[in-house]
Structure formats: structure tokens, C-alpha cells
Design a protein around this motif. Structure first.
Motif, mmCIF file in Angstrom:
data_model
loop_
_atom_site.group_PDB
_atom_site.id
_atom_site.type_symbol
_atom_site.label_atom_id
_atom_site.label_comp_id
_atom_site.label_asym_id
_atom_site.label_seq_id
_atom_site.Cartn_x
_atom_site.Cartn_y
_atom_site.Cartn_z
ATOM 1 N N LYS A 98 25.196 35.058 46.167
ATOM 2 C CA LYS A 98 26.257 34.482 46.995
ATOM 3 C C LYS A 98 27.451 33.998 46.176
ATOM 4 C CE LYS A 98 23.128 33.042 50.716
ATOM 5 N NZ LYS A 98 22.604 31.880 51.506
ATOM 6 N N HIS A 99 27.208 33.481 44.995
ATOM 7 C CA HIS A 99 28.295 32.877 44.214
ATOM 8 C C HIS A 99 28.747 33.744 43.048
ATOM 9 C CE1 HIS A 99 27.838 29.178 46.525
ATOM 10 N NE2 HIS A 99 26.533 29.210 46.281
ATOM 11 N N THR A 100 27.803 34.464 42.430
ATOM 12 C CA THR A 100 28.176 35.305 41.291
ATOM 13 C C THR A 100 28.476 36.727 41.720
ATOM 14 O OG1 THR A 100 26.629 33.942 40.009
ATOM 15 C CG2 THR A 100 27.521 35.881 38.906
ATOM 16 N N GLY A 101 27.991 37.117 42.898
ATOM 17 C CA GLY A 101 28.279 38.459 43.412
ATOM 18 C C GLY A 101 27.435 39.556 42.801
ATOM 19 N N ILE A 102 26.255 39.193 42.280
ATOM 20 C CA ILE A 102 25.362 40.176 41.664
ATOM 21 C C ILE A 102 24.185 40.428 42.596
ATOM 22 C CG2 ILE A 102 23.824 40.639 39.723
ATOM 23 C CD1 ILE A 102 25.590 38.863 38.000
ATOM 24 N N ASN B 70 33.474 36.040 32.125
ATOM 25 C CA ASN B 70 33.679 36.504 33.499
ATOM 26 C C ASN B 70 33.745 38.023 33.560
ATOM 27 O OD1 ASN B 70 33.718 33.942 34.659
ATOM 28 N ND2 ASN B 70 35.910 33.685 34.289
ATOM 29 N N GLU B 71 34.423 38.624 32.577
ATOM 30 C CA GLU B 71 34.549 40.082 32.550
ATOM 31 C C GLU B 71 33.186 40.744 32.362
ATOM 32 O OE1 GLU B 71 36.398 37.982 30.834
ATOM 33 O OE2 GLU B 71 38.271 38.212 31.982
ATOM 34 N N GLU B 72 32.349 40.145 31.511
ATOM 35 C CA GLU B 72 31.021 40.720 31.278
ATOM 36 C C GLU B 72 30.139 40.586 32.520
ATOM 37 O OE1 GLU B 72 30.638 39.977 26.445
ATOM 38 O OE2 GLU B 72 30.122 38.378 27.845
ATOM 39 N N ARG B 73 30.264 39.467 33.237
ATOM 40 C CA ARG B 73 29.485 39.297 34.467
ATOM 41 C C ARG B 73 29.914 40.297 35.533
ATOM 42 N NH1 ARG B 73 29.484 33.845 33.259
ATOM 43 N NH2 ARG B 73 31.498 33.537 34.307
ATOM 44 N N LYS B 74 31.212 40.570 35.611
ATOM 45 C CA LYS B 74 31.708 41.488 36.629
ATOM 46 C C LYS B 74 31.199 42.909 36.423
ATOM 47 C CE LYS B 74 35.972 38.900 37.553
ATOM 48 N NZ LYS B 74 37.450 38.887 37.401
ATOM 49 N N GLU B 75 30.806 43.243 35.199
ATOM 50 C CA GLU B 75 30.293 44.580 34.924
ATOM 51 C C GLU B 75 28.872 44.771 35.435
ATOM 52 O OE1 GLU B 75 30.710 45.181 30.760
ATOM 53 O OE2 GLU B 75 32.899 45.376 30.824
ATOM 54 N N GLU C 76 21.279 30.302 31.558
ATOM 55 C CA GLU C 76 22.269 29.969 30.527
ATOM 56 C C GLU C 76 22.997 31.228 30.069
ATOM 57 O OE1 GLU C 76 24.237 27.242 27.881
ATOM 58 O OE2 GLU C 76 22.815 26.848 29.520
ATOM 59 N N LEU C 77 22.258 32.314 29.900
ATOM 60 C CA LEU C 77 22.854 33.564 29.438
ATOM 61 C C LEU C 77 23.830 34.125 30.469
ATOM 62 C CD1 LEU C 77 23.124 36.046 27.629
ATOM 63 C CD2 LEU C 77 20.973 36.895 28.566
ATOM 64 N N ILE C 78 23.415 34.194 31.708
ATOM 65 C CA ILE C 78 24.251 34.815 32.747
ATOM 66 C C ILE C 78 25.477 33.976 33.063
ATOM 67 C CG2 ILE C 78 24.339 35.557 35.164
ATOM 68 C CD1 ILE C 78 22.740 37.429 33.417
ATOM 69 N N HIS C 79 25.290 32.665 33.199
ATOM 70 C CA HIS C 79 26.377 31.830 33.716
ATOM 71 C C HIS C 79 27.188 31.094 32.655
ATOM 72 C CE1 HIS C 79 23.965 32.123 37.546
ATOM 73 N NE2 HIS C 79 25.171 32.458 37.940
ATOM 74 N N ARG C 80 26.699 31.049 31.414
ATOM 75 C CA ARG C 80 27.443 30.301 30.396
ATOM 76 C C ARG C 80 27.763 31.114 29.149
ATOM 77 N NH1 ARG C 80 24.054 26.988 33.054
ATOM 78 N NH2 ARG C 80 24.910 25.053 33.918
#
Length: 361
Positions: A266-270, A240-245, A232-236
Motif C-alpha cells: 500500500k505504501h511502497t507500491g511493491i 527511492n530509485e532502487e525501490r522503484k525498480e 531496514e534494507l528495503i526502506h532505509r
């Protein structure tokens, strides 16, 4: 009572009494607290008439101090009235008493009523942005973990009142959760493993490992699985900008799920560097894949940084009031988690930018 001339009510009067290198002096000038409190400006009006309310910036600073130094509302009032460094930080005239503890409690409840807990979450993010503007460089490796917080109520007594007298639960949002297992010895001398349980909430935290700054958080009842809260934390929760970091994410075995690891990579790129349970490395037709995953030298290096978030959890519990809930209900626990995390971050930001460490006052 002796009254100081008006000219002495300015901050300059403090220069003869306080250390200009103290943490609170540095903090007061580092962040624009009037800007941070600006969304609360309407709360300064007293729609019922009579005496004007205290300035929101003063009350917000008092609330922050209570978490920075792990003080109760009453202790915060005492410190803000009697400690010169605290008075300087709050912007109080040197001969003026601080707002009382009930005013602080009403201010907190009024924010939740008018603005909601989202105000505090926005404040948390705003301070991170200001830190970046000041030149704080955040790491690209993040560590994910969950830490539990005990509920405010006496859980066994509360359960007894519910069973024997049909009383409603004092904190219906708090739930029983499991925090691992421990070995105990029976009266017959036999060692057995038993689950360690707690009644309360969980804070799911994401911390960059360069400094230990918290970059994401999510509060749940205590019965929420670490993996569910982390997803929930990572994907919701994160933008998007915070995930890209996040270039690399490390976590313990509680997050070792094939589906989630594949989704992240594969989908989030982490890139992930998780510890894995034996069910993944010793069973199933894909165990060779996960054995290679664990042995990957790059992942081994990143996994060693996971201790950072555990150190963050310890700091929140020991120094910023996250060991036990201050209030009842999930909404107020979210407030507590965010303010404790904000206090932790501000403490680090001041140290990074000025070299000054937080000391007790």
C-alpha cells in the motif's frame, strides 16, 4: 637476475602466454578499474616520507581477487606473484613480484580508517551502474533472504574464557542467532526438535531473479530477525530509485508479517509474493484473506523464483568466503559481505556480456 627490457614491461608481453578469452582478461577490459579506484588516489601519498605506496588501483584489484577466488591474503600474494593471468589483470610487469600480504592488510585497514566501509558500498553500487551502462538488463522481480556467517572466533572456547577468567569477548559484535531447527534422538530413543544456533553475523540480501545479481545488502549481528533486517534494507538502505525498480518481491515465511506486507503493497507500491506461516493462514479472523493470498496464481508463479536468492547465498558461501568471517567486528564483516557480493556480481556480469565463465586459476 635477468631483467627484461622496458618495452617488454607493457601488457603486450603477456599476449604470448595468456588466453585472450580468459575471464580475467575480459574482466580487465570490461571495467575501468582506475575510475573505480579514483576515490583512493590520496592514499597513494606517503605522508611520512620515504618509499611511495603501491598504486591504489593495484591494491584494490588484489583485494578483489582475494574474494573472487576465495583466497587468504598470503595466498593472494602468492597467486599475484606467480600466476600470469593474475599478474596481467593486476597490471604488474611480468618480472615483478606482487605487494606482500601485509601490504594488502594495511591497505584494507587504511581504507576503513580514511574512507570507511561506505567506500566499498559505493563501489558495489558503481559496478551495478556500469553493468547497466554496458547493457545488462536487471529483472523486475526481486527475492529477499538472509544468510548467516560464522564468527572467526571459537565461540565455546571464547565463552569459557569469559566465564572462567573474565576475559573480554574476542568479537563483541558477533551474536548468537537461530538458523532453524533439527530433529535429534535422545539416549532413550525419543525424537525431539532442537534449535540450530550459530555465533556470528547475518547478511540480508536482495537479488533480482533474472540473473541472480545482488542489488541490495545489509549486515547485522546474528541475533537480528530476518524481518527486521529485511525492513531496514528495503526502506532505509535502498534509495527511492532502487525501490522503484522492484515490481515484485518474494521471500520465505520469515518475512510473512501482515503489517509489513500491507506496508510494502500500500505504501511502497511493491507487489509481494511471500510464503506465509500457519499463524496467518490458519488462525485469526483474517485467515481467509491470507489463504486467498497464498492461492493467488500470480503470486504462486513469483514465489517459484525465490530459489534464486538461495542459490546466491550458496555461491557466496562456497566460492566467495561468506561461510566464516575473515575478520573481527561488524565493520569488517560489512566489508567482507560487500566484497563477496561484488565478486559474485562481477562473475555474472562478465558471463552475461561476454559468455566467459569464471574458472579456477
Amino acid at each position: 637476475m635477468f631483467q627484461l627490457p622496458n618495452s617488454y614491461l607493457a601488457k603486450e608481453v603477456y599476449k604470448s602466454f595468456i588466453d585472450p578469452k580468459h575471464f580475467l582478461v575480459k574482466l580487465e577490459s570490461l571495467l575501468d578499474w582506475h575510475d573505480l579506484a579514483f576515490p583512493l588516489i590520496e592514499m597513494a601519498k606517503n605522508e611520512h616520507g620515504g618509499r611511495p605506496r603501491y598504486a591504489p588501483v593495484l591494491m584494490l584489484k588484489m583485494l578483489f581477487l582475494s574474494f573472487l577466488f576465495n583466497l587468504s591474503d598470503r595466498d593472494t600474494e602468492f597467486t599475484a606473484t606467480n600466476n600470469l593471468l593474475a599478474k596481467y589483470f593486476l597490471g604488474l610487469p611480468i618480472n615483478e613480484a606482487a605487494p606482500d600480504h601485509s601490504s594488502l592488510s594495511r591497505f584494507r585497514d587504511q581504507i576503513l580508517k580514511v574512507k570507511g566501509v561506505s567506500f566499498f558500498e559505493a563501489l558495489f553500487r558503481e559496478v551495478i551502474l556500469k553493468a547497466k551502462d554496458h547493457g545488462v538488463v536487471f529483472g523486475m522481480v526481486a527475492a529477499l533472504d538472509a544468510t548467516h556467517t560464522l564468527s572467526k572466533v571459537n565461540a565455546p572456547k571464547d565463552a569459557h574464557l569469559q566465564k572462567e577468567y573474565g576475559a573480554p569477548p574476542q568479537d563483541p559484535d558477533a551474536k548468537w542467532g537461530v538458523k532453524g531447527s533439527e530433529t535429534k534422538v535422545t539416549p532413550q530413543g525419543k525424537k525431539i526438535d532442537v534449535l540450530k544456533t550459530f555465533h556470528g553475523y547475518k547478511a540480508h540480501l536482495l537479488a533480482e531473479t533474472k540473473h541472480g545479481l545482488i542489488t541490495g545488502l545489509y549486515a547485522t549481528p546474528g541475533n537480528t530477525a530476518d524481518l527486521d533486517g529485511g525492513d531496514e534494507l528495503i526502506h532505509r538502505i535502498l534509495t527511492n530509485e532502487e525501490r522503484k525498480e522492484i515490481q515484485v518481491l518474494t521471500a520465505d515465511k520469515a518475512y510473512g508479517c501482515p503489517v509489513w506486507i500491507n506496508m510494502l503493497e500500500k505504501h511502497t507500491g511493491i507487489t509481494t509474493a511471500f510464503s506465509l506461516p500457519k499463524t496467518m493462514t490458519e488462525r485469526g479472523y483474517r485467515k481467509k484473506k491470507w489463504q486467498d493470498y497464498v492461492k493467488d496464481p500470480n503470486r504462486i508463479v513469483f514465489r517459484k523464483e525465490r530459489y534464486i536468492v538461495e542459490r546466491v547465498n550458496a555461491d557466496l558461501k562456497e566460492n566467495h568466503s561468506l561461510r566464516r568471517s575473515r575478520y573481527l567486528g561488524l565493520i569488517k564483516y560489512r566489508l567482507q559481505m560487500v566484497m563477496a557480493s561484488l565478486a559474485h556480481n562481477v562473475k555474472l556480469i562478465v558471463r552475461i556480456l561476454t559468455g566467459v565463465t569464471l574458472r579456477p586459476i
